[in-house]
Design a protein around this motif. Structure first.
Motif, PDB file in Angstrom:
ATOM      1  N   ALA A  35       0.829  -1.207   0.000  1.00  0.00           N
ATOM      2  CA  ALA A  35       0.000   0.000   0.000  1.00  0.00           C
ATOM      3  C   ALA A  35       0.864   1.258   0.000  1.00  0.00           C
ATOM      4  O   ALA A  35       0.565   2.237  -0.711  1.00  0.00           O
ATOM      5  N   GLU A  36       1.927   1.246   0.791  1.00  0.00           N
ATOM      6  CA  GLU A  36       2.827   2.412   0.831  1.00  0.00           C
ATOM      7  C   GLU A  36       3.453   2.663  -0.536  1.00  0.00           C
ATOM      8  O   GLU A  36       3.557   3.804  -0.986  1.00  0.00           O
ATOM      9  N   ASP A  37       3.888   1.583  -1.185  1.00  0.00           N
ATOM     10  CA  ASP A  37       4.532   1.738  -2.482  1.00  0.00           C
ATOM     11  C   ASP A  37       3.562   2.312  -3.510  1.00  0.00           C
ATOM     12  O   ASP A  37       3.910   3.218  -4.280  1.00  0.00           O
ATOM     13  N   LEU A  38       2.328   1.805  -3.521  1.00  0.00           N
ATOM     14  CA  LEU A  38       1.342   2.338  -4.469  1.00  0.00           C
ATOM     15  C   LEU A  38       1.043   3.810  -4.195  1.00  0.00           C
ATOM     16  O   LEU A  38       0.873   4.603  -5.134  1.00  0.00           O
ATOM     17  N   ALA A  39       0.993   4.181  -2.919  1.00  0.00           N
ATOM     18  CA  ALA A  39       0.750   5.578  -2.576  1.00  0.00           C
ATOM     19  C   ALA A  39       1.896   6.461  -3.070  1.00  0.00           C
ATOM     20  O   ALA A  39       1.675   7.568  -3.592  1.00  0.00           O
ATOM     21  N   GLU A  40       3.127   5.963  -2.932  1.00  0.00           N
ATOM     22  CA  GLU A  40       4.283   6.734  -3.406  1.00  0.00           C
ATOM     23  C   GLU A  40       4.265   6.870  -4.922  1.00  0.00           C
ATOM     24  O   GLU A  40       4.549   7.952  -5.465  1.00  0.00           O
ATOM     25  N   VAL A  41       3.895   5.811  -5.612  1.00  0.00           N
ATOM     26  CA  VAL A  41       3.815   5.857  -7.071  1.00  0.00           C
ATOM     27  C   VAL A  41       2.699   6.789  -7.518  1.00  0.00           C
ATOM     28  O   VAL A  41       2.869   7.585  -8.467  1.00  0.00           O
ATOM     29  N   LEU A  97       1.862  -9.800  -5.614  1.00  0.00           N
ATOM     30  CA  LEU A  97       2.971  -9.060  -6.209  1.00  0.00           C
ATOM     31  C   LEU A  97       2.742  -8.828  -7.695  1.00  0.00           C
ATOM     32  O   LEU A  97       3.094  -7.771  -8.232  1.00  0.00           O
ATOM     33  N   SER A  98       2.139  -9.807  -8.369  1.00  0.00           N
ATOM     34  CA  SER A  98       1.829  -9.628  -9.780  1.00  0.00           C
ATOM     35  C   SER A  98       0.800  -8.520  -9.976  1.00  0.00           C
ATOM     36  O   SER A  98       0.938  -7.673 -10.866  1.00  0.00           O
ATOM     37  N   ALA A  99      -0.228  -8.523  -9.133  1.00  0.00           N
ATOM     38  CA  ALA A  99      -1.256  -7.484  -9.224  1.00  0.00           C
ATOM     39  C   ALA A  99      -0.658  -6.107  -8.932  1.00  0.00           C
ATOM     40  O   ALA A  99      -1.019  -5.102  -9.565  1.00  0.00           O
ATOM     41  N   HIS A 100       0.252  -6.072  -7.972  1.00  0.00           N
ATOM     42  CA  HIS A 100       0.914  -4.814  -7.621  1.00  0.00           C
ATOM     43  C   HIS A 100       1.719  -4.289  -8.806  1.00  0.00           C
ATOM     44  O   HIS A 100       1.645  -3.099  -9.157  1.00  0.00           O
ATOM     45  N   SER A 101       2.486  -5.173  -9.441  1.00  0.00           N
ATOM     46  CA  SER A 101       3.264  -4.775 -10.611  1.00  0.00           C
ATOM     47  C   SER A 101       2.346  -4.286 -11.729  1.00  0.00           C
ATOM     48  O   SER A 101       2.609  -3.258 -12.367  1.00  0.00           O
ATOM     49  N   SER A 161      -0.459 -12.508 -13.739  1.00  0.00           N
ATOM     50  CA  SER A 161      -0.814 -13.022 -12.422  1.00  0.00           C
ATOM     51  C   SER A 161      -0.781 -14.544 -12.401  1.00  0.00           C
ATOM     52  O   SER A 161      -0.242 -15.158 -11.474  1.00  0.00           O
ATOM     53  N   ARG A 162      -1.329 -15.157 -13.439  1.00  0.00           N
ATOM     54  CA  ARG A 162      -1.335 -16.615 -13.503  1.00  0.00           C
ATOM     55  C   ARG A 162       0.088 -17.163 -13.646  1.00  0.00           C
ATOM     56  O   ARG A 162       0.440 -18.181 -13.028  1.00  0.00           O
ATOM     57  N   LEU A 163       0.921 -16.493 -14.421  1.00  0.00           N
ATOM     58  CA  LEU A 163       2.307 -16.926 -14.570  1.00  0.00           C
ATOM     59  C   LEU A 163       3.050 -16.877 -13.241  1.00  0.00           C
ATOM     60  O   LEU A 163       3.857 -17.757 -12.929  1.00  0.00           O
ATOM     61  N   ALA A 164       2.778 -15.866 -12.447  1.00  0.00           N
ATOM     62  CA  ALA A 164       3.434 -15.758 -11.141  1.00  0.00           C
ATOM     63  C   ALA A 164       3.040 -16.924 -10.243  1.00  0.00           C
ATOM     64  O   ALA A 164       3.880 -17.512  -9.552  1.00  0.00           O
TER      65      ALA A 164
END
Length: 673
Positions: A35-41, A97-101, A161-164
């Motif tokens: 969540a912090e990373d998405l907020a920074e981005v 992590l895939s969804a985040h990316s 996401s599926r690949l991850a």
């Protein structure tokens, strides 16, 4: 309650406080860090100021500090000291992590800022490294699907996401097969085995909770067992178990996973407008195209197969002389090759191994780095993730350079193979960071109180991984995204494979290859035999590797095969694969290719890098010394410290003055006509 993963780490050199972290800390820390990373981005994407390099590209380099800490700690233990809880977490984290990316790469406001800067790049007066990072950032976003919209963008997120998830399943299935299988040995089964193999088998039995010695699927145990056991039936059973990893028809079977991964990779490439996954993947590598990869591999395949076919005839004759009729089999090759090596080179692995103590080989790898680059290594007493781990502070001229961690012994909780990773990358902007680098190996652990002894291949692996570590530790660039091993996949193996050459420098072995019991240096006649036998059985080694690389390439060219195992058979038959040699990594346990995208369409890269490493070491020989100060300085300046700050071909050309051909590789492997 506080979470140690999210606190400021008041530890020496900012080391991860593994002694304060429990498995229950990872999931809540991960959610907060994501969540912090998405907020920074989002803050960067929605900045009302016009895009600049500083407020967009450099700002992006500084996001995700908390996430980096969580991931560094978790993946260190997930790969090298797994347990049921950590595997469960890994399965849960993969789609997150895939969804985040995907959320970052599909942030249209962010991509608009990056594209604006890219379009104006010639007017921005950027430094060379700033221009490089802008180019890579823009390219990474485009290749990740940032320009896709609507259903195509949605499908790309689903595919990734599926690949991850599948990559994690593949890895965990392989670990389960490797850790669950073992073969108990009766005392009579130990006949003919050298003491070091017996000791390793007894230690493995203790680790498995068995009353006696066992053979496991750890390479450091099963390979010497196949080399030395006169019991053909036991060799066959062990070999079949080793090669059946991931293909046993149980819950750990990886064959359908491999098929689905290949299908999804093809779809991913076509969503981005490429003909196939190999074309997509190789676009950013030195090779550039599948045709160039195949050209290199075929140049090596023909002389290697010819050598292997000739060797097979000799080994089969030896087997027939033992009264065993029929064809030489894969579980026979290592046994008779070892007998042949002893006969032709008078070199006995059992006699050699006491001279290759783990601690002395670590000292040797450090000493070479001291002589070449002025590095010093001082042991550190810091919390690490497993009692077997060791740490050193790395300094130069009294200044801190890095922390190096070594995790050398095989255990059931560690995935197979050997690797180098960075718990922290080097950077100068937007914050100064020094690297923390880890080498992980799978050497057989000795019984308590006895020294760990390595095979010559083990010692080469130790030097190989330390070459990767030097690439990380000597990194001297502005931004973490281009630091250390952040280079083209077919360039990343150059420093590691090049460093292997220093193990073969006579003065290194003369000093550090000392007997575990007597302390005496390796006798000169044995040293001469070791060096003379350096290309022994190279037909076998080259064939098993190149076959794997060509199968990997075939998997990703054109339409994905519905049945990868059938495709594997088709490729091997087309090559005329020698019957008594198996692929180094068959599809169901080909973790390089299926545990993630790292080496997919890229397993050839070891060979591509070897073309350069043979030529690069020749530069030292031409200079008159393996420790020539001028060449060492050029190697550090243009390759080891440069990371991904320029194109790999340009970096190598700056070091050597030109790009090499395949001749040095064939000569180095003893395959030249």
């Amino acid at each position: 309650m506080t979470n140690p993963l999210l606190e400021t780490w008041d530890t020496p050199f900012g080391m991860i406080p593994f002694d304060a972290i429990s498995d229950d800390d990872y999931a809540p820390a991960m959610d907060i860090a994501l969540a912090e990373d998405l907020a920074e981005v989002d803050a960067i994407a929605n900045n009302p100021d016009a895009p600049t390099f500083a407020n967009t590209i450099e700002a992006m380099q500084g996001t995700g500090e908390a996430l980096d800490k969580v991931l560094s700690a978790f993946f260190a233990v997930a790969g090298a000291d797994s347990n049921d809880k950590r595997q469960e977490l890994q399965r849960a984290f993969s789609p997150k992590l895939s969804a985040h990316s995907s959320a970052i790469f599909s942030n249209h406001a962010l991509f608009a800022r990056i594209r604006d800067l890219w379009d104006r790049r010639d007017t921005l007066e950027l430094s060379d490294q700033e221009a490089r990072v802008l180019m890579l950032t823009h390219r990474n976003f485009v290749r990740a699907g940032a320009a896709l919209t609507g259903d195509r963008a949605k499908r790309m997120a689903e595919v990734k996401s599926r690949l991850a998830v599948l990559g994690t399943e593949f890895t965990q299935n392989l670990l389960a097969d490797e850790s669950e299988w073992f073969m108990p040995l009766a005392e009579a089964d130990l006949e003919g085995l050298p003491d070091f193999v017996v000791d390793a088998a007894r230690a493995a039995g203790e680790e498995k909770g068995q009353p006696g010695p066992v053979v496991t699927l750890s390479r450091s145990l099963i390979v010497p067992f196949l080399q030395f056991s006169p019991r053909r039936d036991l060799r066959e059973a062990a070999y079949n178990a080793w090669t059946a990893r991931g293909a046993n028809g149980n819950k750990n079977d990886n064959r359908s996973i491999a098929a689905e991964i290949l299908q999804l990779r093809e779809e991913r490439a076509k969503l981005l407008g490429y003909d196939d996954f190999a074309s997509y993947k190789l676009e950013t590598e030195m090779a550039g195209t599948p045709d160039r990869v195949r050209e290199l591999l075929k140049q090596v395949w023909e002389p290697a197969r010819a050598r292997a076919d000739a060797d097979a005839q000799i080994l089969q004759h030896m087997m027939h002389s033992d009264g065993i009729n029929g064809d030489l089999q894969a579980w026979d090759w290592r046994y008779y090759a070892e007998k042949r090596r002893k006969a032709e080179h008078d070199l006995d692995e059992a006699a050699l191994k006491p001279y290759l103590q783990l601690d002395r080989m670590i000292e040797a790898s450090f000493d070479c780095a001291t002589r070449l680059f002025g590095l010093q290594f001082t042991p550190l007493d810091v919390p690490l993730y497993h009692p077997d781990c060791r740490a050193w502070e790395v300094t130069r001229n009294g200044q801190h350079v890095a922390v190096f961690v070594g995790d050398y012994f095989a255990r059931g909780s560690k995935r197979s193979g050997a690797w180098c990773s960075a718990m922290r990358m080097q950077a100068k902007r937007p914050k100064v960071e020094t690297p923390i680098v880890v080498n992980v190996c799978n050497f057989a652990k000795p019984p308590a109180g006895q020294p760990a002894l390595l095979s010559y291949d083990d010692a080469r692996t130790l030097f190989h991984e330390f070459g990767h570590a030097l690439h990380q530790m000597l990194s001297d660039v502005e931004f973490g995204s281009i630091a250390g091993t952040s280079v083209a996949r077919d360039f990343v193996e150059l420093p590691s494979q090049l460093y292997e050459h220093w193990l073969e420098v006579p003065e290194v072995l003369e000093r550090f290859a000392t007997h575990a019991r007597t302390g005496e240096p390796m006798p000169k006649d044995m040293l001469d035999k070791v060096l003379a036998a350096s290309t022994f059985d190279m037909g076998f080694q080259t064939v098993e590797y190149v076959a794997s690389a060509l199968v990997d390439l075939a998997f990703h060219e054109g339409a994905a095969p519905a049945d990868p195992m059938a495709k594997q058979t088709e490729v091997l038959n087309g090559l005329g694969m020698p019957a008594a040699i198996g692929m180094r990594h068959a599809t169901p346990h080909f973790a390089h290719v299926f545990a993630g995208d790292g080496y997919s369409s890229g397993y050839y890269s070891y060979m591509w890098s070897e073309v350069m490493d043979a030529d690069a070491f020749a530069a030292f020989e031409e200079a008159g010394s393996a420790f020539d100060a001028g060449m060492a300085k050029k190697l550090e300046r243009h390759i080891l410290s440069a990371g991904g700050s320029a194109e790999a071909q340009d970096l190598y050309t700056q070091f050597r003055g030109r790009m090499p051909g395949v001749d040095a590789l064939l000569k180095g492997r003893g395959l030249a006509a």
